[in-house]
Design a protein around this motif. Structure first.
Motif, short mmCIF file in Angstrom:
data_model
loop_
_atom_site.label_atom_id
_atom_site.label_comp_id
_atom_site.label_asym_id
_atom_site.label_seq_id
_atom_site.Cartn_x
_atom_site.Cartn_y
_atom_site.Cartn_z
N ALA A 305 -4.31 -9.91 1.48
CA ALA A 305 -2.86 -10.12 1.62
C ALA A 305 -2.20 -10.16 0.24
N ARG A 306 -2.84 -10.81 -0.70
CA ARG A 306 -2.30 -10.86 -2.06
C ARG A 306 -2.20 -9.46 -2.67
N LEU A 307 -3.23 -8.65 -2.46
CA LEU A 307 -3.22 -7.29 -3.02
C LEU A 307 -2.14 -6.44 -2.37
N LEU A 308 -1.92 -6.59 -1.06
CA LEU A 308 -0.85 -5.83 -0.42
C LEU A 308 0.50 -6.26 -0.99
N LEU A 309 0.72 -7.56 -1.15
CA LEU A 309 1.99 -8.01 -1.71
C LEU A 309 2.15 -7.53 -3.15
N TRP A 310 1.06 -7.55 -3.92
CA TRP A 310 1.08 -7.04 -5.30
C TRP A 310 1.44 -5.55 -5.31
N ALA A 311 0.81 -4.78 -4.42
CA ALA A 311 1.06 -3.35 -4.36
C ALA A 311 2.51 -3.05 -3.98
N LEU A 312 3.06 -3.84 -3.06
CA LEU A 312 4.46 -3.65 -2.70
C LEU A 312 5.37 -3.98 -3.86
N ALA A 313 5.04 -5.05 -4.60
CA ALA A 313 5.85 -5.43 -5.76
C ALA A 313 5.75 -4.41 -6.88
N LEU A 314 4.63 -3.69 -6.94
CA LEU A 314 4.46 -2.65 -7.96
C LEU A 314 5.53 -1.58 -7.84
N ARG A 315 6.03 -1.40 -6.62
CA ARG A 315 7.01 -0.35 -6.38
C ARG A 315 8.45 -0.81 -6.58
N GLY A 316 8.66 -2.11 -6.85
CA GLY A 316 10.00 -2.59 -7.11
C GLY A 316 10.30 -3.90 -6.42
N PRO A 317 11.54 -4.39 -6.55
CA PRO A 317 11.93 -5.67 -5.94
C PRO A 317 11.69 -5.68 -4.44
N LEU A 318 11.34 -6.86 -3.92
CA LEU A 318 10.94 -6.98 -2.53
C LEU A 318 11.99 -7.69 -1.69
N ALA A 319 12.30 -7.12 -0.55
CA ALA A 319 13.12 -7.78 0.46
C ALA A 319 12.21 -8.31 1.54
N ARG A 320 12.53 -9.50 2.09
CA ARG A 320 11.65 -10.09 3.08
C ARG A 320 11.42 -9.17 4.27
N ALA A 321 12.46 -8.50 4.74
CA ALA A 321 12.32 -7.63 5.90
C ALA A 321 11.32 -6.51 5.63
N ASP A 322 11.34 -5.95 4.43
CA ASP A 322 10.41 -4.88 4.08
C ASP A 322 8.98 -5.42 4.00
N VAL A 323 8.82 -6.61 3.43
CA VAL A 323 7.50 -7.22 3.35
C VAL A 323 6.95 -7.48 4.74
N ALA A 324 7.79 -8.03 5.61
CA ALA A 324 7.36 -8.32 6.97
C ALA A 324 6.95 -7.05 7.71
N ALA A 325 7.70 -5.97 7.50
CA ALA A 325 7.38 -4.71 8.17
C ALA A 325 6.04 -4.15 7.69
N GLU A 326 5.77 -4.25 6.39
CA GLU A 326 4.50 -3.73 5.86
C GLU A 326 3.32 -4.56 6.34
N PHE A 327 3.48 -5.87 6.40
CA PHE A 327 2.38 -6.70 6.89
C PHE A 327 2.17 -6.52 8.39
N GLU A 328 3.22 -6.25 9.12
CA GLU A 328 3.09 -5.95 10.54
C GLU A 328 2.28 -4.67 10.73
N LEU A 329 2.52 -3.68 9.87
CA LEU A 329 1.83 -2.40 9.96
C LEU A 329 0.39 -2.49 9.47
N ARG A 330 0.19 -3.13 8.31
CA ARG A 330 -1.11 -3.09 7.64
C ARG A 330 -1.97 -4.31 7.92
N GLY A 331 -1.42 -5.32 8.56
CA GLY A 331 -2.19 -6.52 8.84
C GLY A 331 -2.74 -6.59 10.24
N ARG A 332 -2.77 -5.45 10.92
CA ARG A 332 -3.31 -5.43 12.28
C ARG A 332 -4.35 -4.32 12.38
N PRO A 333 -5.28 -4.38 13.33
CA PRO A 333 -6.31 -3.35 13.47
C PRO A 333 -5.73 -1.96 13.74
#
Length: 333
Positions: A305-333
């Motif tokens: 989870a930390r690496l995914l958040l780091w990778a998202l931050a690598l691309r620029g400032p983070l909005a909560r909605a975008d973070v939530a959408a990426e974890f919904e996509l990548r945090g499930r089987p």
């Protein structure tokens, strides 16, 4: 007969380590030396070996892994059918997942290492490296993202973890298991290819180095450590919580304060199973943390989870909605 080409990039670790008397083992061997020590490798592939670093795995960092990604992409562009990266096992699960987040190519990228140094009785490095090369060459390995080859098993980078400090069978995918095996030299998969789309980096973004701390909760946690983090100094924070991602009532207050300023993700520290969504409602429960603005990591472990958040931050400032959408996509089987 012309053999297919595999690129091998070495980062150090136990697989490349030697010592004079069996103690004080340190990385010394080059990628070429590692490849030369594998019986049967020269009959399997044409190897392009390059030493990218010579580090113990605790000293690897995200910028080194991102540079390794660029090297692997260049190797495929130069004609390699697949790529193998060797490194130390302590951080292998993290490096593999970070590579996987950005690996867009259909060609296999396989990460491996060893639990015993080349001079030890029963050294496992040569066998693991040969398995990784066979995996990188197998046509059925395409379109699977980054894989981890260890002890004749093949794992998805997203789910694999080091689960033993000493055993040569140290790597497991606790919930979903390995997706394949190497049996009598043949790579066999039990599931069809398929993966979550990779993240993309714009030119120049790879030069950033976001700061994303990982904070583990504990019995009696009052939020002191989390409150010590200044929002202006971080790009986001991941909490390793109890059970399905729970924290104490006082820790929950600290989560809420920080989540108003930067993305906060909560994961489960149990080692297996997802964060909750809608079961418990007490202060510090999943329902409470989500209401305070935190994001659940789903099935991702705290370090992933930390690496995914780091990778998202690598691309620029983070909005909560975008973070939530990426974890919904990548945090499930």
């Amino acid at each position: 007969m012309t053999l297919p080409t595999v690129a091998i990039g070495a980062l150090g670790g136990t697989i490349a380590s030697t010592s004079k008397d069996g103690t004080e083992v340190v990385p010394t061997l080059s990628a070429a030396a590692l490849a030369a020590a594998v019986p049967g490798l020269e009959e399997t592939a044409t190897v392009r070996a390059e030493t990218l670093a010579s580090l113990p795995s605790p000293s690897l960092d995200e910028p080194t892994v991102v540079r390794t990604l660029a090297w692997a992409q260049a190797a495929v562009d130069a004609g390699a059918r697949g790529v193998v990266v060797t490194q130390g096992t302590d951080t292998l699960e993290e490096s593999a997942y970070l590579l996987d987040l950005f690996w867009e190519r259909p060609e296999p990228l396989v990460v491996t290492g060893a639990m015993r140094s080349p001079q030890a009785a029963g050294a496992d490095g040569p066998a693991n490296l040969l398995t990784a090369v066979r995996c990188a060459l197998a046509s059925d390995s395409r379109e699977r993202g980054v894989l981890v080859a260890f002890d004749d098993e093949l794992h998805q980078a997203r789910w694999v973890a080091k689960t033993d400090s000493m055993s040569t069978s140290a790597f497991r995918s606790a919930v979903f298991g390995p997706i394949g095996r190497c049996v009598e030299g043949e790579v066999v998969y039990g599931v069809p290819p398929g993966r979550v789309p990779a993240l993309r980096l714009a030119p120049g973004q790879e030069a950033r180095d976001p700061r994303v701390p990982l904070v583990a909760t504990y019995l009696g946690d009052d939020g002191y450590v989390l409150d010590a983090i200044r929002a202006e100094d971080v790009d986001g924070v991941v909490i390793a919580g109890f059970g399905a991602g729970h924290v104490s009532a006082r820790m929950a207050e600290a989560v809420g304060r920080l989540a108003r300023q930067v993305p906060v993700v909560f994961a489960s520290r149990t080692g297996s199973g997802p964060t909750g969504r809608a079961m418990y409602g007490y202060p510090g429960s999943e329902i409470d943390l989500l209401a305070r603005g935190a994001v659940g990591a789903g099935w991702l472990s705290p370090v992933k989870a930390r690496l995914l958040l780091w990778a998202l931050a690598l691309r620029g400032p983070l909005a909560r909605a975008d973070v939530a959408a990426e974890f919904e996509l990548r945090g499930r089987p």
